[in-house]
Write a protein that holds these residues in place. Sequence first.
Motif, mmCIF file in Angstrom:
data_model
loop_
_atom_site.group_PDB
_atom_site.id
_atom_site.type_symbol
_atom_site.label_atom_id
_atom_site.label_comp_id
_atom_site.label_asym_id
_atom_site.label_seq_id
_atom_site.Cartn_x
_atom_site.Cartn_y
_atom_site.Cartn_z
ATOM 1 N N GLU A 51 0.851 -1.181 0.000
ATOM 2 C CA GLU A 51 0.000 0.000 0.000
ATOM 3 C C GLU A 51 0.895 1.241 0.000
ATOM 4 O O GLU A 51 1.886 1.310 0.727
ATOM 5 C CB GLU A 51 -0.887 -0.007 1.243
ATOM 6 N N HIS A 52 0.547 2.228 -0.817
ATOM 7 C CA HIS A 52 1.346 3.450 -0.905
ATOM 8 C C HIS A 52 1.344 4.191 0.420
ATOM 9 O O HIS A 52 0.302 4.378 1.041
ATOM 10 C CB HIS A 52 0.816 4.364 -2.000
ATOM 11 N N ALA A 53 2.539 4.645 0.831
ATOM 12 C CA ALA A 53 2.716 5.427 2.049
ATOM 13 C C ALA A 53 3.901 6.366 1.827
ATOM 14 O O ALA A 53 4.555 6.317 0.780
ATOM 15 C CB ALA A 53 2.969 4.508 3.243
ATOM 16 N N VAL A 54 4.158 7.211 2.822
ATOM 17 C CA VAL A 54 5.322 8.093 2.771
ATOM 18 C C VAL A 54 6.035 8.053 4.120
ATOM 19 O O VAL A 54 5.445 7.699 5.139
ATOM 20 C CB VAL A 54 4.946 9.556 2.428
ATOM 21 N N VAL A 79 7.230 9.801 7.272
ATOM 22 C CA VAL A 79 6.753 10.987 7.985
ATOM 23 C C VAL A 79 7.750 11.491 9.024
ATOM 24 O O VAL A 79 7.536 12.553 9.609
ATOM 25 C CB VAL A 79 5.369 10.734 8.634
ATOM 26 N N GLY A 116 8.908 12.352 3.288
ATOM 27 C CA GLY A 116 8.256 12.440 1.990
ATOM 28 C C GLY A 116 8.649 11.366 0.990
ATOM 29 O O GLY A 116 8.014 11.245 -0.054
ATOM 30 N N LYS A 156 8.584 8.108 -1.005
ATOM 31 C CA LYS A 156 7.452 7.226 -1.301
ATOM 32 C C LYS A 156 7.856 5.778 -1.058
ATOM 33 O O LYS A 156 8.824 5.284 -1.631
ATOM 34 C CB LYS A 156 6.997 7.420 -2.740
ATOM 35 N N GLY A 203 0.670 8.615 5.899
ATOM 36 C CA GLY A 203 0.121 9.049 4.611
ATOM 37 C C GLY A 203 -0.289 7.891 3.727
ATOM 38 O O GLY A 203 -0.117 7.939 2.510
ATOM 39 N N PHE A 204 -0.856 6.846 4.345
ATOM 40 C CA PHE A 204 -1.262 5.671 3.567
ATOM 41 C C PHE A 204 -2.314 6.052 2.531
ATOM 42 O O PHE A 204 -3.262 6.757 2.832
ATOM 43 C CB PHE A 204 -1.777 4.573 4.484
ATOM 44 N N GLY A 205 -2.099 5.614 1.297
ATOM 45 C CA GLY A 205 -3.026 5.884 0.207
ATOM 46 C C GLY A 205 -2.997 7.325 -0.297
ATOM 47 O O GLY A 205 -3.877 7.734 -1.030
ATOM 48 N N SER A 206 -1.959 8.077 0.078
ATOM 49 C CA SER A 206 -1.925 9.508 -0.275
ATOM 50 C C SER A 206 -1.387 9.787 -1.673
ATOM 51 O O SER A 206 -1.437 10.917 -2.125
ATOM 52 C CB SER A 206 -1.077 10.267 0.757
ATOM 53 N N TRP A 207 -0.882 8.785 -2.325
ATOM 54 C CA TRP A 207 -0.362 9.045 -3.693
ATOM 55 C C TRP A 207 -0.679 7.888 -4.607
ATOM 56 O O TRP A 207 -1.112 6.867 -4.248
ATOM 57 C CB TRP A 207 1.142 9.339 -3.669
#
Length: 105
Positions: free
Chosen positions: A33-36, A38, A64, A66, A101-105
């Motif tokens: 799952e997309h995350a960043v 932090v 930031g 990815k 930031g899961f699912g943020s991009w």
Amino acid sequence: MSTTTRIAVSFAAVGALTLALAAPAGAEPTVPEHAVIVCDSASFYANYDSSAGPVGLKRTLARGNKVGHTRGAHPVYNGWAATFDFGPNDWGFVRSECLGGFGSW
């Protein structure tokens, strides 16, 4: 035993073996799952050893960056989460509190 019977038995045996060796339907890999990142910086390690902790520092990830981690599917050992770095496309371990930031991009 006739040739027809031998062929039928052979097909039955091959079919049974094929079914026995087939991977179960639920064994497909889980896409991260997309995350960043932090945290201001996060150490990214090659592996996690249950007796020694994280081993093999690969690099430091900046806020930031990815990355990917699927909560509940990818392992977390003592706060170190299996994480995929989408930059160089490799797996490693990073502190779970540095993932957000899961699912943020």
